[in-house]
Design a protein around this motif. Structure first.
Motif, PDB file in Angstrom:
ATOM      1  N   THR A  39       0.839  -1.192   0.000  1.00 12.63           N
ATOM      2  CA  THR A  39       0.000   0.000   0.000  1.00 12.63           C
ATOM      3  C   THR A  39       0.876   1.245   0.000  1.00 12.63           C
ATOM      4  O   THR A  39       1.715   1.407   0.883  1.00 12.63           O
ATOM      5  CB  THR A  39      -0.909   0.010   1.253  1.00 12.63           C
ATOM      6  OG1 THR A  39      -1.660  -1.200   1.275  1.00 12.63           O
ATOM      7  CG2 THR A  39      -1.845   1.189   1.223  1.00 12.63           C
ATOM      8  N   PRO A  40       0.713   2.126  -0.990  1.00 13.41           N
ATOM      9  CA  PRO A  40       1.535   3.339  -1.041  1.00 13.41           C
ATOM     10  C   PRO A  40       1.031   4.393  -0.071  1.00 13.41           C
ATOM     11  O   PRO A  40      -0.150   4.415   0.277  1.00 13.41           O
ATOM     12  CB  PRO A  40       1.367   3.820  -2.483  1.00 13.41           C
ATOM     13  CG  PRO A  40       0.009   3.338  -2.863  1.00 13.41           C
ATOM     14  CD  PRO A  40      -0.189   2.031  -2.132  1.00 13.41           C
ATOM     15  N   ASN A  41       1.934   5.266   0.364  1.00  6.23           N
ATOM     16  CA  ASN A  41       1.471   6.383   1.177  1.00  6.23           C
ATOM     17  C   ASN A  41       1.237   7.588   0.274  1.00  6.23           C
ATOM     18  O   ASN A  41       1.575   7.575  -0.907  1.00  6.23           O
ATOM     19  CB  ASN A  41       2.442   6.679   2.331  1.00  6.23           C
ATOM     20  CG  ASN A  41       3.774   7.222   1.874  1.00  6.23           C
ATOM     21  OD1 ASN A  41       3.873   8.016   0.951  1.00  6.23           O
ATOM     22  ND2 ASN A  41       4.828   6.796   2.551  1.00  6.23           N
ATOM     23  N   LEU A  42       0.662   8.642   0.816  1.00  6.45           N
ATOM     24  CA  LEU A  42       0.284   9.785  -0.015  1.00  6.45           C
ATOM     25  C   LEU A  42       1.487  10.504  -0.598  1.00  6.45           C
ATOM     26  O   LEU A  42       1.408  11.058  -1.689  1.00  6.45           O
ATOM     27  CB  LEU A  42      -0.620  10.749   0.751  1.00  6.45           C
ATOM     28  CG  LEU A  42      -0.035  11.496   1.935  1.00  6.45           C
ATOM     29  CD1 LEU A  42       0.366  12.900   1.519  1.00  6.45           C
ATOM     30  CD2 LEU A  42      -1.078  11.586   3.019  1.00  6.45           C
ATOM     31  N   PHE A  43       2.635  10.469   0.074  1.00  6.76           N
ATOM     32  CA  PHE A  43       3.816  11.128  -0.465  1.00  6.76           C
ATOM     33  C   PHE A  43       4.394  10.355  -1.644  1.00  6.76           C
ATOM     34  O   PHE A  43       4.866  10.949  -2.613  1.00  6.76           O
ATOM     35  CB  PHE A  43       4.857  11.356   0.632  1.00  6.76           C
ATOM     36  CG  PHE A  43       4.349  12.272   1.708  1.00  6.76           C
ATOM     37  CD1 PHE A  43       4.022  13.585   1.422  1.00  6.76           C
ATOM     38  CD2 PHE A  43       4.179  11.815   2.997  1.00  6.76           C
ATOM     39  CE1 PHE A  43       3.534  14.438   2.404  1.00  6.76           C
ATOM     40  CE2 PHE A  43       3.691  12.656   3.985  1.00  6.76           C
ATOM     41  CZ  PHE A  43       3.372  13.973   3.686  1.00  6.76           C
ATOM     42  N   GLU A  44       4.341   9.027  -1.582  1.00 11.89           N
ATOM     43  CA  GLU A  44       4.766   8.221  -2.727  1.00 11.89           C
ATOM     44  C   GLU A  44       3.847   8.475  -3.918  1.00 11.89           C
ATOM     45  O   GLU A  44       4.303   8.598  -5.058  1.00 11.89           O
ATOM     46  CB  GLU A  44       4.755   6.736  -2.381  1.00 11.89           C
ATOM     47  CG  GLU A  44       5.843   6.316  -1.418  1.00 11.89           C
ATOM     48  CD  GLU A  44       5.688   4.888  -0.951  1.00 11.89           C
ATOM     49  OE1 GLU A  44       6.727   4.205  -0.917  1.00 11.89           O
ATOM     50  OE2 GLU A  44       4.570   4.465  -0.636  1.00 11.89           O
ATOM     51  N   ALA A  45       2.560   8.560  -3.642  1.00  9.71           N
ATOM     52  CA  ALA A  45       1.598   8.819  -4.712  1.00  9.71           C
ATOM     53  C   ALA A  45       1.842  10.192  -5.333  1.00  9.71           C
ATOM     54  O   ALA A  45       1.827  10.344  -6.551  1.00  9.71           O
ATOM     55  CB  ALA A  45       0.168   8.732  -4.171  1.00  9.71           C
ATOM     56  N   SER A  74      -3.987  15.641  -3.503  1.00 13.10           N
ATOM     57  CA  SER A  74      -3.861  17.096  -3.522  1.00 13.10           C
ATOM     58  C   SER A  74      -2.974  17.581  -2.382  1.00 13.10           C
ATOM     59  O   SER A  74      -2.101  18.436  -2.583  1.00 13.10           O
ATOM     60  CB  SER A  74      -5.250  17.735  -3.406  1.00 13.10           C
ATOM     61  OG  SER A  74      -5.152  19.131  -3.362  1.00 13.10           O
ATOM     62  N   PHE A  75      -3.163  17.019  -1.195  1.00  9.64           N
ATOM     63  CA  PHE A  75      -2.324  17.383  -0.062  1.00  9.64           C
ATOM     64  C   PHE A  75      -0.869  17.026  -0.333  1.00  9.64           C
ATOM     65  O   PHE A  75       0.037  17.818  -0.074  1.00  9.64           O
ATOM     66  CB  PHE A  75      -2.803  16.676   1.213  1.00  9.64           C
ATOM     67  CG  PHE A  75      -1.906  16.914   2.389  1.00  9.64           C
ATOM     68  CD1 PHE A  75      -1.995  18.085   3.122  1.00  9.64           C
ATOM     69  CD2 PHE A  75      -0.950  15.972   2.753  1.00  9.64           C
ATOM     70  CE1 PHE A  75      -1.148  18.313   4.201  1.00  9.64           C
ATOM     71  CE2 PHE A  75      -0.100  16.193   3.827  1.00  9.64           C
ATOM     72  CZ  PHE A  75      -0.204  17.370   4.549  1.00  9.64           C
ATOM     73  N   GLY A  76      -0.632  15.827  -0.872  1.00 11.22           N
ATOM     74  CA  GLY A  76       0.732  15.387  -1.158  1.00 11.22           C
ATOM     75  C   GLY A  76       1.407  16.248  -2.206  1.00 11.22           C
ATOM     76  O   GLY A  76       2.589  16.597  -2.073  1.00 11.22           O
ATOM     77  N   ASN A  78       0.667  19.357  -2.871  1.00 13.69           N
ATOM     78  CA  ASN A  78       0.903  20.649  -2.218  1.00 13.69           C
ATOM     79  C   ASN A  78       2.154  20.587  -1.343  1.00 13.69           C
ATOM     80  O   ASN A  78       2.999  21.494  -1.364  1.00 13.69           O
ATOM     81  CB  ASN A  78      -0.310  21.058  -1.389  1.00 13.69           C
ATOM     82  CG  ASN A  78      -0.106  22.395  -0.729  1.00 13.69           C
ATOM     83  OD1 ASN A  78       0.094  23.399  -1.405  1.00 13.69           O
ATOM     84  ND2 ASN A  78      -0.145  22.418   0.596  1.00 13.69           N
ATOM     85  N   GLU A  79       2.286  19.523  -0.569  1.00 14.87           N
ATOM     86  CA  GLU A  79       3.454  19.367   0.305  1.00 14.87           C
ATOM     87  C   GLU A  79       4.734  19.263  -0.514  1.00 14.87           C
ATOM     88  O   GLU A  79       5.758  19.861  -0.166  1.00 14.87           O
ATOM     89  CB  GLU A  79       3.287  18.128   1.193  1.00 14.87           C
ATOM     90  CG  GLU A  79       4.355  17.954   2.228  1.00 14.87           C
ATOM     91  CD  GLU A  79       4.378  19.043   3.295  1.00 14.87           C
ATOM     92  OE1 GLU A  79       5.458  19.236   3.889  1.00 14.87           O
ATOM     93  OE2 GLU A  79       3.350  19.689   3.539  1.00 14.87           O
ATOM     94  N   LEU A  80       4.683  18.530  -1.621  1.00 16.22           N
ATOM     95  CA  LEU A  80       5.837  18.411  -2.506  1.00 16.22           C
ATOM     96  C   LEU A  80       6.211  19.770  -3.087  1.00 16.22           C
ATOM     97  O   LEU A  80       7.388  20.134  -3.133  1.00 16.22           O
ATOM     98  CB  LEU A  80       5.542  17.413  -3.627  1.00 16.22           C
ATOM     99  CG  LEU A  80       6.632  17.178  -4.661  1.00 16.22           C
ATOM    100  CD1 LEU A  80       7.910  16.673  -4.000  1.00 16.22           C
ATOM    101  CD2 LEU A  80       6.153  16.195  -5.711  1.00 16.22           C
ATOM    102  N   ALA A  81       5.217  20.540  -3.495  1.00 16.69           N
ATOM    103  CA  ALA A  81       5.479  21.878  -4.041  1.00 16.69           C
ATOM    104  C   ALA A  81       6.118  22.778  -2.990  1.00 16.69           C
ATOM    105  O   ALA A  81       7.088  23.498  -3.279  1.00 16.69           O
ATOM    106  CB  ALA A  81       4.181  22.505  -4.557  1.00 16.69           C
ATOM    107  N   CYS A  82       5.606  22.727  -1.773  1.00  9.22           N
ATOM    108  CA  CYS A  82       6.174  23.549  -0.695  1.00  9.22           C
ATOM    109  C   CYS A  82       7.629  23.178  -0.433  1.00  9.22           C
ATOM    110  O   CYS A  82       8.491  24.057  -0.317  1.00  9.22           O
ATOM    111  CB  CYS A  82       5.359  23.391   0.589  1.00  9.22           C
ATOM    112  SG  CYS A  82       3.731  24.147   0.520  1.00  9.22           S
ATOM    113  N   ARG A  83       7.891  21.880  -0.342  1.00  7.40           N
ATOM    114  CA  ARG A  83       9.261  21.437  -0.075  1.00  7.40           C
ATOM    115  C   ARG A  83      10.203  21.801  -1.223  1.00  7.40           C
ATOM    116  O   ARG A  83      11.363  22.168  -1.004  1.00  7.40           O
ATOM    117  CB  ARG A  83       9.291  19.929   0.171  1.00  7.40           C
ATOM    118  CG  ARG A  83       8.604  19.552   1.472  1.00  7.40           C
ATOM    119  CD  ARG A  83       8.629  18.057   1.690  1.00  7.40           C
ATOM    120  NE  ARG A  83       7.848  17.678   2.860  1.00  7.40           N
ATOM    121  CZ  ARG A  83       7.910  16.504   3.435  1.00  7.40           C
ATOM    122  NH1 ARG A  83       8.705  15.561   2.955  1.00  7.40           N
ATOM    123  NH2 ARG A  83       7.171  16.230   4.484  1.00  7.40           N
ATOM    124  N   ALA A  84       9.710  21.710  -2.462  1.00 14.01           N
ATOM    125  CA  ALA A  84      10.533  22.058  -3.619  1.00 14.01           C
ATOM    126  C   ALA A  84      10.863  23.550  -3.632  1.00 14.01           C
ATOM    127  O   ALA A  84      12.010  23.942  -3.888  1.00 14.01           O
ATOM    128  CB  ALA A  84       9.820  21.669  -4.909  1.00 14.01           C
TER     129      ALA A  84
END
Length: 109
Positions: A39-45, A74-76, A78-84
């Motif tokens: 099962t993937p987590n939202l950050f992997e997705a 959508s949350f993941g 967004n989090e990826l964009a913020c970290r980038a």
């Protein structure tokens, strides 16, 4: 990119649960699985979804979008964009706002 996220969310809201299960590879318990069977987590997705969008690979986009709910994706993203943006801001020694505006092609504020 956000247009693709919006369209993906709209597709999922319009689908039936049976279609979603068949399309996303959900097992009999209702859990979605990756190619490796876990099962993937939202950050992997989110990482898979964004990288597939960059490469314009619709098959991988659809697969990654099916791993988690549209809200979690959508949350993941967004989090990826913020970290980038934070990483680029540190690398460029600029403010996150300046980096974000530059990435979107907006004039400096």
């Amino acid at each position: 990119m956000f247009d693709r996220v919006r369209k993906a969310c709209a597709r999922f809201r319009g689908g039936t649960r049976a279609e979603d299960t068949a399309r996303t590879g959900a097992d009999s318990g209702g859990e979605r699985r990756t190619e490796k069977g876990r099962t993937p987590n939202l950050f992997e997705a989110a990482a898979a979804y964004v990288s597939a969008c960059v490469e314009d690979d619709q098959e991988r986009i659809d697969e990654a979008a099916g791993w988690v709910s549209p809200e979690a994706l959508s949350f993941g993203v967004n989090e990826l964009a913020c970290r980038a943006v934070i990483a680029l801001a540190r690398e460029r020694d600029e403010s996150p706002q300046a980096v974000a505006r530059a990435l979107l092609g907006l004039p400096a504020a």
